[in-house]
Design a protein around this motif. Structure first.
Motif, short mmCIF file in Angstrom:
data_model
loop_
_atom_site.label_atom_id
_atom_site.label_comp_id
_atom_site.label_asym_id
_atom_site.label_seq_id
_atom_site.Cartn_x
_atom_site.Cartn_y
_atom_site.Cartn_z
N ALA A 102 0.83 -1.20 -0.01
CA ALA A 102 0.09 0.32 -0.16
C ALA A 102 0.94 1.06 0.01
O ALA A 102 0.73 2.34 -0.84
CB ALA A 102 -0.89 -0.18 1.16
N TYR A 103 2.03 1.33 0.63
CA TYR A 103 2.65 2.42 0.91
C TYR A 103 3.56 2.61 -0.38
O TYR A 103 3.51 3.70 -0.80
CB TYR A 103 3.54 2.40 2.29
CG TYR A 103 4.54 3.55 2.48
CD1 TYR A 103 4.09 4.78 2.73
CD2 TYR A 103 5.95 3.36 2.18
CE1 TYR A 103 4.66 5.87 2.94
CE2 TYR A 103 6.58 4.66 2.32
CZ TYR A 103 6.22 5.84 2.62
OH TYR A 103 6.71 6.96 2.74
N PHE A 104 4.18 1.51 -0.78
CA PHE A 104 5.04 1.78 -2.10
C PHE A 104 4.11 2.19 -3.40
O PHE A 104 4.56 3.05 -3.84
CB PHE A 104 5.65 0.36 -2.47
CG PHE A 104 6.84 0.10 -1.70
CD1 PHE A 104 6.90 0.18 -0.31
CD2 PHE A 104 8.07 0.06 -2.28
CE1 PHE A 104 8.04 -0.06 0.53
CE2 PHE A 104 9.23 -0.21 -1.69
CZ PHE A 104 9.26 -0.23 -0.01
N SER A 105 2.72 1.78 -3.22
CA SER A 105 2.01 2.30 -4.51
C SER A 105 1.82 3.50 -4.37
O SER A 105 1.35 4.33 -5.33
CB SER A 105 1.04 1.15 -4.83
OG SER A 105 -0.10 1.24 -3.74
N TRP A 106 1.48 3.98 -3.01
CA TRP A 106 1.03 5.29 -2.66
C TRP A 106 1.97 6.23 -3.20
O TRP A 106 1.96 7.38 -3.75
CB TRP A 106 0.66 5.36 -1.34
CG TRP A 106 0.42 6.68 -0.86
CD1 TRP A 106 -1.07 7.41 -0.90
CD2 TRP A 106 1.15 7.62 -0.18
NE1 TRP A 106 -0.97 8.61 -0.55
CE2 TRP A 106 0.34 8.98 -0.07
CE3 TRP A 106 2.61 7.67 0.31
CZ2 TRP A 106 0.83 10.09 0.62
CZ3 TRP A 106 3.04 8.72 0.72
CH2 TRP A 106 2.09 10.05 0.74
N VAL A 107 3.41 5.87 -2.67
CA VAL A 107 4.41 6.68 -3.14
C VAL A 107 4.75 7.00 -4.47
O VAL A 107 4.86 8.07 -5.29
CB VAL A 107 5.69 6.24 -2.40
CG1 VAL A 107 6.94 6.92 -2.94
CG2 VAL A 107 5.77 6.49 -1.02
N TYR A 108 4.49 5.61 -5.29
CA TYR A 108 4.55 5.75 -6.69
C TYR A 108 3.52 6.61 -7.46
O TYR A 108 3.78 7.44 -8.18
CB TYR A 108 4.66 4.24 -7.16
CG TYR A 108 4.52 4.10 -8.58
CD1 TYR A 108 5.38 4.65 -9.48
CD2 TYR A 108 3.50 3.42 -9.22
CE1 TYR A 108 5.24 4.60 -11.12
CE2 TYR A 108 3.18 3.21 -10.62
CZ TYR A 108 4.22 4.08 -11.29
OH TYR A 108 4.07 3.95 -12.88
N SER A 109 2.37 6.58 -6.82
CA SER A 109 1.01 7.30 -7.52
C SER A 109 1.46 8.78 -6.97
O SER A 109 1.13 9.73 -8.12
CB SER A 109 -0.25 6.91 -6.62
OG SER A 109 -0.20 5.64 -6.87
N GLY A 110 2.04 9.10 -6.04
CA GLY A 110 2.32 10.42 -5.71
C GLY A 110 3.37 11.10 -6.19
O GLY A 110 2.79 12.28 -6.83
N ILE A 111 4.54 10.37 -6.62
CA ILE A 111 5.40 10.98 -7.33
C ILE A 111 5.36 11.13 -9.00
O ILE A 111 5.78 12.17 -9.43
CB ILE A 111 6.84 10.44 -7.17
CG1 ILE A 111 7.06 9.30 -7.32
CG2 ILE A 111 7.38 11.10 -5.69
CD1 ILE A 111 8.44 8.64 -6.89
N SER A 112 4.33 10.35 -9.47
CA SER A 112 4.39 10.27 -10.86
C SER A 112 3.10 11.28 -11.01
O SER A 112 2.64 11.39 -12.10
CB SER A 112 3.63 8.79 -11.25
OG SER A 112 2.72 8.31 -10.42
#
Lengths: 539, 80
Positions: A387-397
């Motif tokens: 959840a956290y990794f995909s959240w960070v990925y979504s945020g920075i992209s």
């Protein structure tokens, strides 16, 4: 991203509640040669369950078998510095390894703490619409919005001219100069406030489920981004003030009730009996003939919309005619009220749900992109998960030109480890034996051999006197003196310093203790060295 | 990390792997360190316990590597 989750909320239910199924039914692929292409990124956060998404290969395969095909686009890490960093998350998500995450800083990708970000924003004293602050929770977004509000207009609480807002439902705005011109505003459209008018604030009281709801509706004039004309919208104040992202369902139902009351009032003032639909029906010869023939049925069907039992085809025809006219009347009265932009019904039906638009949650920001984004990464929950990794990925992209990670803490495998040093007193003997668990019965033999190698030259005899589970007791004898030492060991073959149970001669005991603690000081070979040899023979 | 430490004269002389736990013996010039690494199913370490230490320098060095700048920590496997 289309998913097949069941949406059961009665206020937002649409079709059967299963969006993907409804969409495919609508497309009716069985009878055409058409193709649907779903494009998506499985590593980004999704609204519904990702295992019921249109881009989940396993789910779609199960649903449609061989009729679907999958294509995976290649990564392009050289596209930009932001992509390079975003792909670090993707790599971790692909390998399902969530113990390591860090990014390289560069001109377009920065890491900062909250204070320096606020200082940086404070310097400019304004906030560009090209910039977005992305957070994890709605509460964080609310807090950041207030902080930016404080920077833009210090001390102000209420929305004012120049503030940026975002819509969270489909609302309708009217042109302030021409009341006949109105326009629908979509969910997640951004706008800038042009004018606020406190004198037009309306308050309603409604009782719903034994609760008294006070509904405050305020009016603002806005300029939608990408549109030239200004629009006047009415928004629900309680949603604007709410820290949580979702709406208060009970309040929404109370508003629904209020709407129905307004509609009821209007219909009482303009009843069906005197409506143009009925007058038109009365000019119909067929109706006149039947109403004379069946006066009782006519009276009953005119009186209410209730179902009436009929005994013949003619009676049913009469009832249907009245029913038809009544439905036209209901439709007309409703649209009349809806289009009268000053009526209470219309205000309630076209109510906007807005919040300040400087900060959003990543989940809400998902389809959009901004040139500059600040991702507030200090999530309280666990970070070693998908959840956290995909959240960070979504945020920075979300960022196209510049990304700033705020309060980001690099993840490494040791982040949450508690470190404890060797404890004094209960220290294990600095002697290591790699004995497989099934061969732990070698331990007494090894120990005896080791102890004898240390003490043999000194005329000390050693006897193995007792063996119990994970404990060996030896007796050291020299002349009249003796010491009983009990060695504990564990399943890994780690042996603790002994406890002396019985002894005769204090000095002798101290000597034995010193020798066990520092065998090297007597010029003997290292214990580990000997055990290492033995270990190799075991392997 | 261990590879880095090897360059400074510290050798990994033994490993015992149990369920969610690796016990390592690191040997330096002046003594040894027996240390347990406990980890969880997410491949992150939950605790690191020094069991026995006859050379404080190895323990200090190991702690430095663990606590050190996270920017430098990269690519650890769950079993070192």
């Amino acid at each position: 991203m289309i998913t097949d989750n069941k949406i059961a909320d009665e206020l937002i239910i649409f079709g059967s509640g299963y969006l993907l199924s409804d969409f495919l039914d609508f497309c009716n692929l069985d009878k055409t040669d058409r193709k649907i292409i779903f494009l998506g990124d499985p590593y980004q956060v999704s609204y519904g369950r990702s295992d019921k998404s249109a881009i989940c290969w396993e789910f779609m395969k199960l649903k449609f078998g061989n009729r679907i095909e999958q294509a995976i686009l290649n990564d392009n890490p050289t596209f930009s510095e932001i992509t390079t960093n975003a792909l670090v998350c993707v790599e971790a998500l692909r390998n399902e390894r969530y113990n390591n995450l860090n990014f390289h800083q560069s001109r377009r990708f920065r890491k900062m703490d909250k204070e320096s970000v606020l200082a940086e924003l404070n310097e400019t004293k304004s906030f560009s619409p090209d910039t977005m602050i992305l957070t994890y929770s709605n509460e964080q977004a609310y807090d950041w919005n207030l902080r930016i509000k404080e920077i833009v207009i210090p001390g102000a609480q209420e929305p004012a001219e120049g503030d940026i807002i975002v819509f969270f439902n489909t609302a309708r705005g009217v042109s302030p100069s021409d009341k006949s011109f109105s326009r629908y505003i979509q969910n997640k459209q951004f706008a800038m406030i042009r004018k606020t008018d406190c004198s037009k604030t309306r308050e309603f009281q409604v009782e719903f489920k034994k609760h008294n709801f006070k509904i405050v509706i305020k009016e603002i004039t806005i300029n939608l981004f990408g549109c030239s004309e200004d629009l006047t919208v009415r928004y629900l104040d309680s949603y604007f003030q709410r820290t949580k992202g979702f709406k208060d369902i009970e309040e929404m139902k109370a508003i629904q009730k209020l709407k129905m009351i307004e509609l009821g009032k209007f219909r009482t003032a303009n009843p069906f009996i005197s409506s143009p639909e009925l007058i038109e029906l009365c000019s119909n010869d067929e109706y006149n003939k039947l109403s004379v023939k069946y006066p009782e049925i006519t009276a009953r069907s005119l009186k209410s919309n209730r179902k009436i039992k009929t005994s013949s085809g003619e009676e049913q025809q009469l009832v249907d005619m009245v029913k038809n006219a009544r439905s036209q009347y209901l439709e007309r009265t409703k649209s009349l009220l809806e289009n009268d932009m000053d009526s209470t019904y219309s205000i309630l039906a076209n109510l906007a749900l807005i919040k300040y638009g400087w900060a959003l949650t990543v989940h809400k920001a998902i389809p959009e992109k901004w040139p500059q984004v600040y991702v507030i990464a200090n999530r309280r929950q666990g970070k070693n998960n998908r959840a956290y990794f995909s959240w960070v990925y979504s945020g920075i992209s979300r960022g196209t030109d510049k990304v700033t990670l705020v309060d980001f803490q690099a993840i490494n495998p040791y982040m949450n480890a508690s470190i404890s040093g060797p404890k004094q007193g209960t220290r294990l003997l600095d002697l290591f034996m790699s004995v497989p668990e099934e061969n732990l019965n070698y331990v007494p033999e090894l120990l005896l051999q080791r102890l004898r190698s240390v003490f043999a030259d000194m005329g000390i005899t050693i006897e193995h006197i007792k063996s119990s589970q994970y404990q060996e007791r030896f007796r050291f004898i020299l002349d009249d003196n003796f010491v009983d030492a009990s060695f504990n060991y564990n399943g890994n073959g780690l042996i603790s310093y002994p406890i002396y149970t019985k002894f005769k001669g204090e000095e002798f005991k101290q000597m034995i203790n010193a020798l066990i603690h520092a065998p090297n000081s007597l010029g003997k070979k290292s214990w580990l060295f000997l055990i290492g040899e033995r270990k190799n023979t075991h392997r | 990390m261990i590879q880095e430490m090897t360059r400074e004269g510290i050798k990994l002389t033994a490993i015992i792997s149990n369920n969610w736990k690796d016990t390592l013996v690191l040997t330096g010039t002046a003594g040894r360190l027996v240390v347990e690494f406990h980890y969880d199913r997410r491949n992150t370490f939950t605790s690191i316990k020094a069991i026995s230490c006859s050379d404080e320098e190895i323990w200090t060095k190991l702690k430095e590597y663990i606590k050190g700048d996270p920017e430098d920590v990269s690519g650890h496997e769950n079993s070192i």
